[in-house]
Motif scaffolding. Structure first.
Motif, PDB file in Angstrom:
ATOM      1  N   MET A 130       0.837  -1.212   0.000  1.00 52.15           N
ATOM      2  CA  MET A 130       0.000   0.000   0.000  1.00 52.15           C
ATOM      3  C   MET A 130       0.869   1.258   0.000  1.00 52.15           C
ATOM      4  SD  MET A 130      -3.115  -1.078   2.572  1.00 52.15           S
ATOM      5  CE  MET A 130      -4.075   0.454   2.408  1.00 52.15           C
ATOM      6  N   TYR A 131       1.920   1.260   0.821  1.00 56.23           N
ATOM      7  CA  TYR A 131       2.806   2.438   0.832  1.00 56.23           C
ATOM      8  C   TYR A 131       3.540   2.587  -0.499  1.00 56.23           C
ATOM      9  CZ  TYR A 131       1.937   2.965   5.829  1.00 56.23           C
ATOM     10  OH  TYR A 131       1.327   3.168   7.050  1.00 56.23           O
ATOM     11  N   GLU A 132       3.958   1.457  -1.075  1.00 58.65           N
ATOM     12  CA  GLU A 132       4.640   1.536  -2.379  1.00 58.65           C
ATOM     13  C   GLU A 132       3.679   2.054  -3.454  1.00 58.65           C
ATOM     14  OE1 GLU A 132       7.803  -2.134  -1.611  1.00 58.65           O
ATOM     15  OE2 GLU A 132       6.363  -2.299  -3.267  1.00 58.65           O
ATOM     16  N   ALA A 133       2.433   1.607  -3.361  1.00 58.80           N
ATOM     17  CA  ALA A 133       1.429   2.065  -4.333  1.00 58.80           C
ATOM     18  C   ALA A 133       1.249   3.576  -4.225  1.00 58.80           C
ATOM     19  CB  ALA A 133       0.102   1.344  -4.093  1.00 58.80           C
ATOM     20  N   HIS A 134       1.254   4.071  -2.981  1.00 55.94           N
ATOM     21  CA  HIS A 134       1.101   5.525  -2.819  1.00 55.94           C
ATOM     22  C   HIS A 134       2.303   6.268  -3.413  1.00 55.94           C
ATOM     23  CE1 HIS A 134      -0.384   9.299  -1.452  1.00 55.94           C
ATOM     24  NE2 HIS A 134       0.826   9.579  -0.999  1.00 55.94           N
ATOM     25  N   ALA A 135       3.495   5.770  -3.134  1.00 56.83           N
ATOM     26  CA  ALA A 135       4.705   6.432  -3.651  1.00 56.83           C
ATOM     27  C   ALA A 135       4.682   6.445  -5.181  1.00 56.83           C
ATOM     28  CB  ALA A 135       5.945   5.708  -3.131  1.00 56.83           C
ATOM     29  N   SER A 136       4.232   5.362  -5.783  1.00 56.97           N
ATOM     30  CA  SER A 136       4.160   5.268  -7.238  1.00 56.97           C
ATOM     31  C   SER A 136       3.104   6.236  -7.805  1.00 56.97           C
ATOM     32  CB  SER A 136       3.828   3.820  -7.618  1.00 56.97           C
ATOM     33  OG  SER A 136       3.576   3.701  -8.991  1.00 56.97           O
ATOM     34  N   PHE A 137       1.985   6.330  -7.099  1.00 63.27           N
ATOM     35  CA  PHE A 137       0.902   7.234  -7.495  1.00 63.27           C
ATOM     36  C   PHE A 137       1.411   8.687  -7.444  1.00 63.27           C
ATOM     37  CE2 PHE A 137      -4.031   7.410  -6.655  1.00 63.27           C
ATOM     38  CZ  PHE A 137      -4.220   7.943  -7.907  1.00 63.27           C
ATOM     39  N   ARG A 138       2.204   8.962  -6.401  1.00 61.98           N
ATOM     40  CA  ARG A 138       2.709  10.322  -6.206  1.00 61.98           C
ATOM     41  C   ARG A 138       3.870  10.628  -7.170  1.00 61.98           C
ATOM     42  NH1 ARG A 138       5.207  10.249  -0.798  1.00 61.98           N
ATOM     43  NH2 ARG A 138       6.861   9.302  -1.993  1.00 61.98           N
ATOM     44  N   ASN A 139       4.855   9.736  -7.236  1.00 59.97           N
ATOM     45  CA  ASN A 139       6.097  10.055  -7.957  1.00 59.97           C
ATOM     46  C   ASN A 139       6.007   9.760  -9.450  1.00 59.97           C
ATOM     47  OD1 ASN A 139       7.063  10.644  -5.432  1.00 59.97           O
ATOM     48  ND2 ASN A 139       8.066   8.662  -5.178  1.00 59.97           N
ATOM     49  N   ASP A 140       5.415   8.619  -9.802  1.00 56.93           N
ATOM     50  CA  ASP A 140       5.371   8.234 -11.210  1.00 56.93           C
ATOM     51  C   ASP A 140       4.100   8.723 -11.907  1.00 56.93           C
ATOM     52  OD1 ASP A 140       7.829   7.133 -11.463  1.00 56.93           O
ATOM     53  OD2 ASP A 140       7.190   5.039 -11.283  1.00 56.93           O
ATOM     54  N   PHE A 141       2.966   8.558 -11.240  1.00 60.66           N
ATOM     55  CA  PHE A 141       1.730   9.005 -11.893  1.00 60.66           C
ATOM     56  C   PHE A 141       1.487  10.491 -11.644  1.00 60.66           C
ATOM     57  CE2 PHE A 141      -2.629   8.447 -13.516  1.00 60.66           C
ATOM     58  CZ  PHE A 141      -2.323   7.652 -14.598  1.00 60.66           C
ATOM     59  N   GLU A 142       2.183  11.022 -10.652  1.00 61.42           N
ATOM     60  CA  GLU A 142       2.089  12.444 -10.294  1.00 61.42           C
ATOM     61  C   GLU A 142       0.646  12.920 -10.182  1.00 61.42           C
ATOM     62  OE1 GLU A 142       5.809  14.833 -11.604  1.00 61.42           O
ATOM     63  OE2 GLU A 142       5.395  13.523 -13.304  1.00 61.42           O
ATOM     64  N   ALA A 143      -0.115  12.153  -9.401  1.00 61.86           N
ATOM     65  CA  ALA A 143      -1.536  12.477  -9.248  1.00 61.86           C
ATOM     66  C   ALA A 143      -1.929  12.615  -7.779  1.00 61.86           C
ATOM     67  CB  ALA A 143      -2.394  11.424  -9.930  1.00 61.86           C
ATOM     68  N   SER A 144      -0.946  12.783  -6.899  1.00 62.45           N
ATOM     69  CA  SER A 144      -1.286  13.073  -5.505  1.00 62.45           C
ATOM     70  C   SER A 144      -1.294  14.592  -5.314  1.00 62.45           C
ATOM     71  CB  SER A 144      -0.293  12.398  -4.559  1.00 62.45           C
ATOM     72  OG  SER A 144      -0.729  12.556  -3.216  1.00 62.45           O
ATOM     73  N   CYS A 145      -1.325  15.042  -4.076  1.00 65.55           N
ATOM     74  CA  CYS A 145      -1.214  16.479  -3.785  1.00 65.55           C
ATOM     75  C   CYS A 145      -0.668  16.586  -2.368  1.00 65.55           C
ATOM     76  CB  CYS A 145      -2.564  17.177  -3.944  1.00 65.55           C
ATOM     77  SG  CYS A 145      -3.799  16.646  -2.770  1.00 65.55           S
ATOM     78  N   PRO A 146      -0.130  17.743  -1.976  1.00 69.46           N
ATOM     79  CA  PRO A 146       0.549  17.838  -0.679  1.00 69.46           C
ATOM     80  C   PRO A 146      -0.337  17.421   0.497  1.00 69.46           C
ATOM     81  CG  PRO A 146       0.961  19.811  -1.993  1.00 69.46           C
ATOM     82  CD  PRO A 146      -0.033  18.991  -2.749  1.00 69.46           C
ATOM     83  N   GLU A 147      -1.618  17.812   0.466  1.00 69.40           N
ATOM     84  CA  GLU A 147      -2.493  17.501   1.603  1.00 69.40           C
ATOM     85  C   GLU A 147      -2.647  15.990   1.772  1.00 69.40           C
ATOM     86  OE1 GLU A 147      -3.208  19.513  -0.894  1.00 69.40           O
ATOM     87  OE2 GLU A 147      -3.744  21.493  -0.125  1.00 69.40           O
ATOM     88  N   VAL A 148      -2.846  15.287   0.653  1.00 67.66           N
ATOM     89  CA  VAL A 148      -3.019  13.831   0.720  1.00 67.66           C
ATOM     90  C   VAL A 148      -1.722  13.169   1.179  1.00 67.66           C
ATOM     91  CG1 VAL A 148      -3.342  11.784  -0.711  1.00 67.66           C
ATOM     92  CG2 VAL A 148      -4.926  13.696  -0.923  1.00 67.66           C
TER      93      VAL A 148
END
Ligand code: ADP
Ligand code: MG
Length: 400
Positions: free
Chosen positions: A296-314
């Protein structure tokens, strides 16, 4: 869980007859983001927030639908139902009637009371829950025998073609086929699925960052185009790659350098996310919560770094959660650019976890997050109509 008894008496007061009552849940996606349109895997769970649909037949040729949430009733002659949406809550149940009719199911006259506690527009899919609840309720009057996987497809069709929202199959599928204390690993290509047990000592805590970036729609389209560009490039080398679901990390290692850097990153997210999602189901089956949390943590990092679809608040929500005792894993769930995080937390700590997360997030951002404490719950089912209303009846595989 919603007040079944209250819904029953509201229906009786308004329509004069004792209804059959059906429930369909909202959902949270535990892992597998932006994999659906790549024909890949998702792993949602149904949650214990649901829409109830109370129904009785009528003999006057009218379809009457009352939403308790919107405090409004609509009436139409069954032979003259609206042919298209009107940007109104009734689009969802009317869309359901429209696709059922298209599928050859004769629509009866009926009275329907809809009452939901799935937060609306919070990313927990109240829309799929109202569609599925309405469809199983109407089907119960018709004698049509339609498998639940087909109900999911018809409800998706109602949302895509009648309501006019382009969504994948996940929300409707989990609302139909979810099971208590289980996640559901869905192959979005074949619609084959398997249930993976979530230990009953774990809660699903959903935290809404309350951030909804207005550029999300445009960014989403850009991501889709980038993924398509990468897929096409790989297809030139290996024609059997129809979607990224068919591509491997090896393919990326060989041909990734031919892609624009951002295209490579988007493709890497999806290809690795598919692998993580299947691995997460395996980890649940093996009772290996440590691996599940890591994924789950790796999925989040991938969503943030590779897909670049997170945001600072999340990112703050995920970071805060990861430091809390009893938290197995946390990540952004949903399309991205804001929205909710899903946190897998030990039951005994879930209440304290929710309170601290709320407090620390407010300190860090000034925002009051909505936090929902949930458990993996059953998909659509009929509710037993005897004493002890709140006792849920067994899940129905199909309706007769
Ligand atoms: P989400 O699915 O994330 O909750 P959507 O915008 O896709 O958000 O769907 C929300 C819409 O579904 C509401 O605006 C309303 O039109 C409809 N809806 C959901 N629950 C109900 C309900 N209980 N009664 C009437 N309409 C509902
Ligand atoms: Mg929705």
């Amino acid at each position: 869980m919603l007040e079944v008894t209250a819904t029953r008496s509201l229906h009786v007061q308004r329509f004069g007859h004792n209804p059959a009552i059906f429930a369909a849940p909202g959902r949270v996606n535990i892992i597998g983001e932006h994999t659906d349109y790549a024909d890949g895997f998702v792993m949602p769970a149904a949650i214990d927030f649901a829409t109830l649909a109370a129904i009785t037949p009528r003999s006057d040729g009218t379809v009457a639908i009352h939403s308790v949430n919107f405090d409004e009733q609509i009436n139409y002659p069954v032979d003259n139902l609206p042919p298209k949406a009107s940007h109104h809550w009734s689009d969802y149940p009317l869309g359901v009637l429209s696709v059922l009719r298209e599928a050859g199911v004769p629509i009866p006259a009926f009275s329907l009371t809809l009452n939901g506690d799935v937060p609306i527009g919070a990313g927990l899919s109240s829309s799929a829950s109202i569609e599925v609840a309405s469809m199983v309720a109407v089907l119960s009057l018709t004698g049509a025998d339609i498998a639940m996987t087909r109900v999911a497809q018809l409800c998706q069709r109602a949302e895509n073609h009648f309501v006019g929202a382009s969504t994948g199959i996940m929300d409707q599928f989990i609302a139909c086929c979810g099971a208590e204390n289980h996640a559901l690993l869905l192959d979005c290509r074949s619609l084959e699925y398997r249930l993976a047990p979530i230990p009953s000592h774990l809660s699903l805590v959903i935290a809404n960052s309350m951030v909804k970036h207005s550029h999300a729609g445009g960014e989403y389209n850009t991501r889709r185009a980038e993924v398509e560009e990468g897929t096409e490039l790989l297809r030139r080398h290996r024609p059997e790659i129809r979607r990224l679901r068919d591509a491997t990390p090896d393919d990326l290692a060989r041909w990734g350098h031919e892609m624009r850097p951002e295209v490579l990153k988007r493709c890497r997210h999806i290809i690795t996310e598919n692998i993580r999602t299947v691995a997460a189901a395996d980890a649940l089956e093996a009772g290996d919560l440590k691996t599940l949390g890591r994924l789950m943590y790796e999925a989040h990092a991938s969503f943030r770094n590779d897909f670049e679809a997170s945001c600072p608040e999340v990112d703050i929500l995920v970071d805060l959660a990861s430091k809390e005792p009893g938290c197995i894993g946390a990540r952004l769930t949903g399309g991205g650019f804001g929205g909710c995080t899903v946190n897998l937390v030990e039951n005994a700590r879930a209440q304290a976890f929710s309170e601290r997360l709320h407090e620390e997030y407010r300190e860090a951002t000034g925002i009051e997050a909505d936090i929902y404490l949930c458990h993996a719950s059953a998909g659509a089912h009929r509710i037993a109509s005897t004493e002890g209303e709140t006792q849920l009846a067994k899940q129905l595989p199909s309706f007769h």
